[in-house]
Design a protein around this motif. Structure first.
Motif, PDB file in Angstrom:
ATOM      1  N   GLY A   1      -2.714  -3.425   6.223  1.00 12.71           N
ATOM      2  CA  GLY A   1      -1.547  -2.708   5.714  1.00 12.71           C
ATOM      3  C   GLY A   1      -0.585  -2.404   6.852  1.00 12.71           C
TER       4      GLY A   1
ATOM      5  N   HIS B   1       0.811  -1.219   0.000  1.00  7.70           N
ATOM      6  CA  HIS B   1       0.000   0.000   0.000  1.00  7.70           C
ATOM      7  C   HIS B   1       0.848   1.276   0.000  1.00  7.70           C
ATOM      8  CE1 HIS B   1      -3.813   1.981   0.092  1.00  7.70           C
ATOM      9  NE2 HIS B   1      -3.450   2.710   1.132  1.00  7.70           N
TER      10      HIS B   1
ATOM     11  N   ALA C   1      -6.838  -5.600  -1.861  1.00  7.15           N
ATOM     12  CA  ALA C   1      -6.153  -4.924  -2.968  1.00  7.15           C
ATOM     13  C   ALA C   1      -6.748  -5.345  -4.317  1.00  7.15           C
ATOM     14  CB  ALA C   1      -4.671  -5.254  -2.918  1.00  7.15           C
TER      15      ALA C   1
END
Ligand code: SAM
Length: 288
Positions: A44, A6, A170
């Motif tokens: 993340g 990320h 994602a």
């Protein structure tokens, strides 16, 4: 396959939308004097350095937080969000951007609990580091290195029962769309009172994917379902993502009206080509 990091995307327009919605939902949970659980299925690293080589590769934050963080808007949610970013960058230069775990951690009260799930070993390591050094050594926070879809179901229904799950894949693997739908349906049965917020991209070359996800949710008659989308100008071919959306189940009372005001205020900060829509899939669309 876990190639997504990320750090390459932190603070972009999709993060701005997602984190405004997240803070808005957390504020609703905080408005009652009863504890809640926050679950972040794809956590993340927790916080991002916008000066890193990853962030500088495409400077995606230029279309997001960089345009917003000086905002003097009097919209309460927008000012809360920019206030959080400013608090991390006290010298007035935008360098650090908070991820969803850090934004949520700042909201926790003594009795609230937070579960952070993340599979990528390097991201988990950073999350633990940030947990120790930024978020505090904190027994209200549990960090799990495990698969989001399996882990989410394993830890629900959580205690306390009131709460929110953010599902933020994602979508590197297109199977993630189907996994999101399957997981959300099971989650809803196990945890009917939980608020669930799912992020999804709006992709120039795969427009059918977000449409499929929304219609899969709409078909299931999910309670108080809301979809909130932010579109930006079409990006260069290789970017592909021209916006993103959030699907919310058990959206709190008048959350639509609140987000309409906040995104209206956000439009004044973003560039002229941006727009938003809010709808209850299957019914009326509100445009801004
Ligand atoms: C979009 S990022 C999360 C950003 C974060 N929610 C935020 O807003 O700051 C998605 C994360 O999911 C992780 N991930 C990918 N597949 C996963 C899986 N099956 N289970 C758990 N985490 C996964 C990736 O390593 C990545 O860190």
């Amino acid at each position: 396959m876990l190639s997504y990091r990320h750090g390459y995307h932190a603070g972009n327009h999709a993060d701005v939308l997602k984190h405004l919605v997240l803070l808005g939902l957390l504020q609703r949970l905080l408005s009652k004097d009863k504890p809640f659980t926050y679950i972040d299925s794809h956590s993340g690293a927790g916080v991002y350095d916008l000066n890193s080589a990853e962030a500088r590769l495409n400077t995606e934050h230029a279309s997001g937080i960089s345009r917003v963080w000086h905002s003097r808007s009097d919209d309460p949610l927008l000012s809360l969000y920019v206030g959080r970013v400013r608090a991390l960058n006290e010298d007035g230069r935008l360098r650090w951007y908070p991820g969803s775990p850090m934004l949520a951690a700042d909201c926790l009260r003594a009795e609230d609990h937070m579960h952070l799930l993340e599979l990528h070993p390097a991201e988990v390591e950073e999350l633990r580091f940030n947990h120790l050094h930024g978020l505090g050594t904190d027994d209200r926070v549990s960090i799990h290195q495990r698969d989001a879809f399996e882990g989410l179901l394993a830890i629900t229904p959580p205690e306390p029962r009131r709460g929110l799950a953010l599902i933020d894949p994602a979508y590197e693997d297109k199977q993630d769309y189907q996994k999101v739908v399957n997981t959300v349906l099971k989650l809803q049965r196990r945890w009917p009172v939980g608020i669930v917020a799912v992020w999804y991209p709006l992709l120039a070359r795969q427009r059918d994917r977000s449409a499929w996800l929304k219609s899969a949710f709409a078909r299931e008659n999910l309670p108080d379902l809301l979809s909130i989308e932010l579109s930006v100008e079409e990006q260069a071919e290789d970017f592909g993502m021209h916006g993103s959306g959030m699907l919310i189940i058990n959206a709190p009372w008048q959350f639509r009206e609140q987000m309409q005001a906040t995104l209206g205020a956000l439009m004044k900060e973003l560039s002229a080509g941006c727009s938003f829509t809010i709808d209850s899939p299957g019914s009326v669309v509100t445009r801004g």
